[in-house]
Design an enzyme around this catalytic site. Structure first.
Site, mmCIF file in Angstrom:
data_model
loop_
_atom_site.group_PDB
_atom_site.id
_atom_site.type_symbol
_atom_site.label_atom_id
_atom_site.label_comp_id
_atom_site.label_asym_id
_atom_site.label_seq_id
_atom_site.Cartn_x
_atom_site.Cartn_y
_atom_site.Cartn_z
ATOM 1 N N GLU B 209 -130.124 68.244 -8.181
ATOM 2 C CA GLU B 209 -129.871 68.571 -9.583
ATOM 3 C C GLU B 209 -131.007 68.014 -10.406
ATOM 4 O O GLU B 209 -131.884 67.314 -9.882
ATOM 5 C CB GLU B 209 -128.508 68.008 -10.035
ATOM 6 C CG GLU B 209 -128.367 66.507 -9.893
ATOM 7 C CD GLU B 209 -126.919 66.028 -10.047
ATOM 8 O OE1 GLU B 209 -125.997 66.779 -9.705
ATOM 9 O OE2 GLU B 209 -126.733 64.885 -10.515
ATOM 10 N N HIS B 247 -123.907 63.483 -14.806
ATOM 11 C CA HIS B 247 -124.320 62.278 -14.088
ATOM 12 C C HIS B 247 -125.359 61.509 -14.900
ATOM 13 O O HIS B 247 -126.201 62.123 -15.564
ATOM 14 C CB HIS B 247 -124.958 62.649 -12.747
ATOM 15 C CG HIS B 247 -123.967 63.136 -11.731
ATOM 16 N ND1 HIS B 247 -124.318 63.980 -10.709
ATOM 17 C CD2 HIS B 247 -122.648 62.889 -11.568
ATOM 18 C CE1 HIS B 247 -123.257 64.233 -9.964
ATOM 19 N NE2 HIS B 247 -122.224 63.585 -10.465
#
Lengths: 76, 290
Positions: B209, B247
């Protein structure tokens, strides 16, 4: 229209389901709800969700969830 | 074969008397994992689901010979728990909690480096070798044994991929939660050579990511050292710069460092097959295994 997609690992589906049922009761939402739940405590979660069966469409996977959501939006 | 964990691994659960520790120790036992002990300071002598509880990691290791420990410990106590495990000589430490302070992880990793201890996480779902054992909190019934290795910064993207792989009749060798925090204890590059050497693994799936440089480093490593097919998905293509997305570590810098585009470009140049979605990962894996 609200699509809720939960894949429970440390998140438990029964806790999410209880939250959804609670929210439906308290808020009486005007939008349609589509819920997909998989993973930890899925069965318990699905059982709890039947308490809000009138307000929630339960689907089995992401594809179905997207299809159901699109269908509801087009109908609206 | 599989890597990191199997039916012979002896697993400790730090924080076993807590809500999550108790629940997931039971789940690990239900998956036939050898959970040999738990640790909670001050609760030594108790037993949780038949597993003996110790006051310290050192006592637990001496009594059980544990080779892996999983920390179900809140983020602010994680440093202490990790340090204790490292000092006790546990070779593999998996840490679950999200948002461990960055400075804590810097200290921990500085200590771990000299000892050869492998730290996985923080913010990891753990490690599972389907059909053999699991150390972590993943819902194990979606996993099946087979030839695809999965390592992922996101737990949900891993679950979704595994769910569809299993539906498609494609099993997994070992699945690893890299974790989504700023400082991962171990990353793609640490596991790539293990999967390359693992006979069971035929295809390697890397789910990255935005944020950091680990996918770029993995690309360089793959180009030089990996002969097995690698399939990658990079989440966060539409993320704005300078904002962490879900995150703590998923953030694109003002200069564009850490963008999905940079990562995909680097991986493509290394011969990695880029998937556009989790469904696409499954399709590409199926082609390689046909």
């Amino acid at each position: 229209m609200l699509l809720i997609n939960i894949f429970g690992g440390i998140t438990r589906c029964d806790e999410i389901a209880a939250g959804i049922v609670d929210a439906v009761k308290k808020l009486d939402p005007s939008c349609a709800l589509v819920v997909r739940m998989e993973g930890t405590n899925k069965e318990k979660g699905l059982e709890i969700l039947t308490q809000a069966a009138d307000a929630v469409t339960v689907v089995d996977n992401v594809r179905e969830g997207v299809r159901a959501t699109v269908a509801k939006v087009e109908k609206a | 074969m599989s890597i990191l964990i199997d039916q012979n691994s002896k697993v400790l659960v730090q924080g076993i008397t807590g809500r999550e520790g108790t629940f997931h120790a039971e789940q690990m036992l239900a998956y036939n994992t050898r959970v040999v002990g738990g640790v909670t300071p001050g609760k030594g002598g108790l037993s949780v689901h038949g597993v003996p509880v110790f006051n310290t990691v050192r006592e637990a290791v001496e009594a059980t010979g544990a080779d892996t420990t999983v920390l179900f410990v809140p983020p602010l106590y994680t440093k202490q728990g990790l340090m204790e495990a490292i000092a006790a000589g546990v070779p593999q430490v998996i840490t679950i909690a999200e948002h461990v302070p960055v400075h804590d992880m810097m200290n921990v990793m500085a200590c771990a480096r000299g000892t050869g201890c492998r730290v996985i996480g923080p913010n990891s779902f753990g490690v599972i070798s389907p059909g053999k054992a699991k150390a972590g909190f993943m819902a194990h019934r979606i996993f099946s044994e087979g030839p695809v290795a999965v390592m992922s910064r996101s737990a949900t993207n891993c679950y979704e991929t595994v769910f569809m792989l299993t539906e498609r009749g494609i099993g997994q060798s070992t699945c690893i939660g890299i974790g989504g925090d700023m400082i991962p204890g171990s990353t793609f590059t640490d596991f790539l050579p293990m999967f390359e050497a693992d006979e069971q693994t035929k295809v390697i799936v890397l789910i990255g990511e935005i944020g950091g440089q680990e996918e770029e480093k993995a690309a360089a490593f793959i180009k030089a050292h990996i002969s097995k097919p690698v399939v990658a998905l990079i989440a966060g293509k539409n993320a704005p710069k300078e904002r962490s997305m879900g995150h703590a570590g998923a953030i694109v810098a003002p200069d564009g460092t850490g963008s999905a585009e940079n990562k995909e470009t680097a991986l493509r140049a290394a011969g990695v097959h880029i998937a556009e979605s989790t469904m696409d990962i499954v399709e590409i894996c199926a082609r390689f295994l046909a």
